[in-house]
Scaffold this active site. Structure first.
Site, short mmCIF file in Angstrom:
data_model
loop_
_atom_site.label_atom_id
_atom_site.label_comp_id
_atom_site.label_asym_id
_atom_site.label_seq_id
_atom_site.Cartn_x
_atom_site.Cartn_y
_atom_site.Cartn_z
N ARG A 32 0.83 -1.20 0.00
CA ARG A 32 0.00 0.00 0.00
C ARG A 32 0.88 1.25 0.00
O ARG A 32 1.90 1.29 0.70
CB ARG A 32 -0.91 -0.01 1.24
CG ARG A 32 -2.37 0.12 0.90
CD ARG A 32 -3.28 -0.05 2.08
NE ARG A 32 -3.87 -1.39 2.11
CZ ARG A 32 -4.82 -1.81 1.29
NH1 ARG A 32 -5.31 -1.02 0.37
NH2 ARG A 32 -5.30 -3.04 1.38
N ILE A 34 2.20 4.77 1.02
CA ILE A 34 2.22 5.41 2.34
C ILE A 34 1.42 6.71 2.35
O ILE A 34 0.97 7.15 3.41
CB ILE A 34 3.69 5.64 2.76
CG1 ILE A 34 3.83 5.69 4.27
CG2 ILE A 34 4.28 6.88 2.11
CD1 ILE A 34 5.29 5.64 4.75
N ASN A 90 5.14 6.40 -13.62
CA ASN A 90 5.85 7.66 -13.84
C ASN A 90 7.29 7.32 -14.18
O ASN A 90 7.89 6.44 -13.58
CB ASN A 90 5.79 8.53 -12.58
CG ASN A 90 4.38 8.97 -12.23
OD1 ASN A 90 3.56 9.19 -13.11
ND2 ASN A 90 4.08 9.09 -10.94
N VAL A 99 10.50 8.17 -6.65
CA VAL A 99 11.29 7.04 -6.13
C VAL A 99 11.97 6.34 -7.31
O VAL A 99 11.29 5.84 -8.22
CB VAL A 99 10.39 6.05 -5.35
CG1 VAL A 99 11.19 4.82 -4.93
CG2 VAL A 99 9.77 6.73 -4.13
N HIS A 103 8.18 1.35 -10.64
CA HIS A 103 6.96 0.97 -9.92
C HIS A 103 5.72 1.38 -10.69
O HIS A 103 5.73 2.33 -11.46
CB HIS A 103 6.93 1.57 -8.51
CG HIS A 103 7.08 3.07 -8.48
ND1 HIS A 103 8.30 3.69 -8.58
CD2 HIS A 103 6.18 4.06 -8.37
CE1 HIS A 103 8.15 5.00 -8.53
NE2 HIS A 103 6.85 5.27 -8.41
N MET A 104 4.65 0.66 -10.43
CA MET A 104 3.35 0.92 -11.04
C MET A 104 2.39 1.29 -9.92
O MET A 104 2.36 0.63 -8.89
CB MET A 104 2.90 -0.36 -11.74
CG MET A 104 1.59 -0.29 -12.47
SD MET A 104 1.24 -1.93 -13.18
CE MET A 104 2.27 -1.87 -14.63
N HIS A 105 1.63 2.37 -10.13
CA HIS A 105 0.59 2.75 -9.18
C HIS A 105 -0.71 2.09 -9.62
O HIS A 105 -1.06 2.13 -10.80
CB HIS A 105 0.36 4.26 -9.20
CG HIS A 105 1.54 5.09 -8.78
ND1 HIS A 105 1.64 5.66 -7.52
CD2 HIS A 105 2.67 5.45 -9.44
CE1 HIS A 105 2.78 6.35 -7.45
NE2 HIS A 105 3.42 6.25 -8.58
P1 5GP Z 1 6.41 8.31 -7.84
O1 5GP Z 1 6.11 9.76 -7.72
O2 5GP Z 1 7.89 8.01 -7.74
O3 5GP Z 1 5.76 7.69 -9.06
O4 5GP Z 1 5.69 7.61 -6.63
C1 5GP Z 1 6.33 7.20 -5.47
C2 5GP Z 1 5.25 6.76 -4.50
O5 5GP Z 1 5.88 6.04 -3.46
C3 5GP Z 1 4.48 7.91 -3.87
O6 5GP Z 1 3.09 7.76 -4.11
C4 5GP Z 1 4.82 7.79 -2.38
O7 5GP Z 1 3.74 8.10 -1.54
C5 5GP Z 1 5.24 6.34 -2.25
N1 5GP Z 1 6.22 6.10 -1.20
C6 5GP Z 1 7.37 6.81 -0.99
N2 5GP Z 1 8.04 6.30 0.07
C7 5GP Z 1 7.31 5.25 0.51
C8 5GP Z 1 7.50 4.32 1.60
O8 5GP Z 1 8.47 4.36 2.34
N3 5GP Z 1 6.54 3.37 1.76
C9 5GP Z 1 5.45 3.28 0.94
N4 5GP Z 1 4.57 2.31 1.21
N5 5GP Z 1 5.24 4.14 -0.08
C10 5GP Z 1 6.16 5.11 -0.29
#
Ligand code: 5GP
Ligand code: ZN
Length: 117
Positions: A32, A34, A90, A99, A103-105
């Site tokens: 999930r 965060i 992204n 990050v 990764h895929m949302h």
């Molecule tokens: P991005 O902007 O890189 O596509 O998305 C990174 C996602 O990782 C964000 O939605 C952020 O909330 C999530 N995220 C960042 N650090 C952590 C963490 O330590 N644990 C979890 N579960 N999610 C994280």
């Protein structure tokens, strides 16, 4: 490698940082987010540290299919398969990637915006 040791998602894979892990197999893990942007907001990643979609080799590209399969399964488990959901990857600075681990949302549980950015 230094980059991987400091990678927050690699640390979740290694169990060094807590995460609400919902699925894992030998290649893929899901947990999930965060800071959820919707009632269901899950992150699906390859266990292997790949910095971004732009770093995905042709030989590794089947991982994306594996991640989509897991996302579809989790969408059913979250009860949003019928109502609908969105998968987002992204990539890079202008793509909004924060990050640096591919990764895929999986977003759902409410009506998502009609625009994509
Ligand atoms: P991005 O902007 O890189 O596509 O998305 C990174 C996602 O990782 C964000 O939605 C952020 O909330 C999530 N995220 C960042 N650090 C952590 C963490 O330590 N644990 C979890 N579960 N999610 C994280
Ligand atoms: Zn990583």
């Amino acid at each position: 490698m230094v980059g991987e040791m400091s990678c927050i998602f690699c640390q979740i894979v290694a169990g060094k940082v807590p995460g609400e892990i919902l699925y894992q197999d030998e290649k893929v893990i899901a947990f999930r987010d965060i800071n959820p942007q919707s009632p269901t907001h899950l992150i699906i990643i390859p266990k292997k540290h790949i910095p971004s979609l732009a770093h995905l080799s042709e030989a590794e590209s089947s991982l994306i299919g594996d991640m989509v399969t897991v996302a579809n399964q989790l969408a059913r488990r979250e009860g949003i398969s019928e109502s609908g959901y969105r998968l987002v990857i992204n990539c890079g600075k202008q793509g909004g990637q924060l990050v640096p681990h591919l990764h895929m949302h999986l977003l759902g549980g409410r009506k998502l915006s009609d625009t994509l950015g």
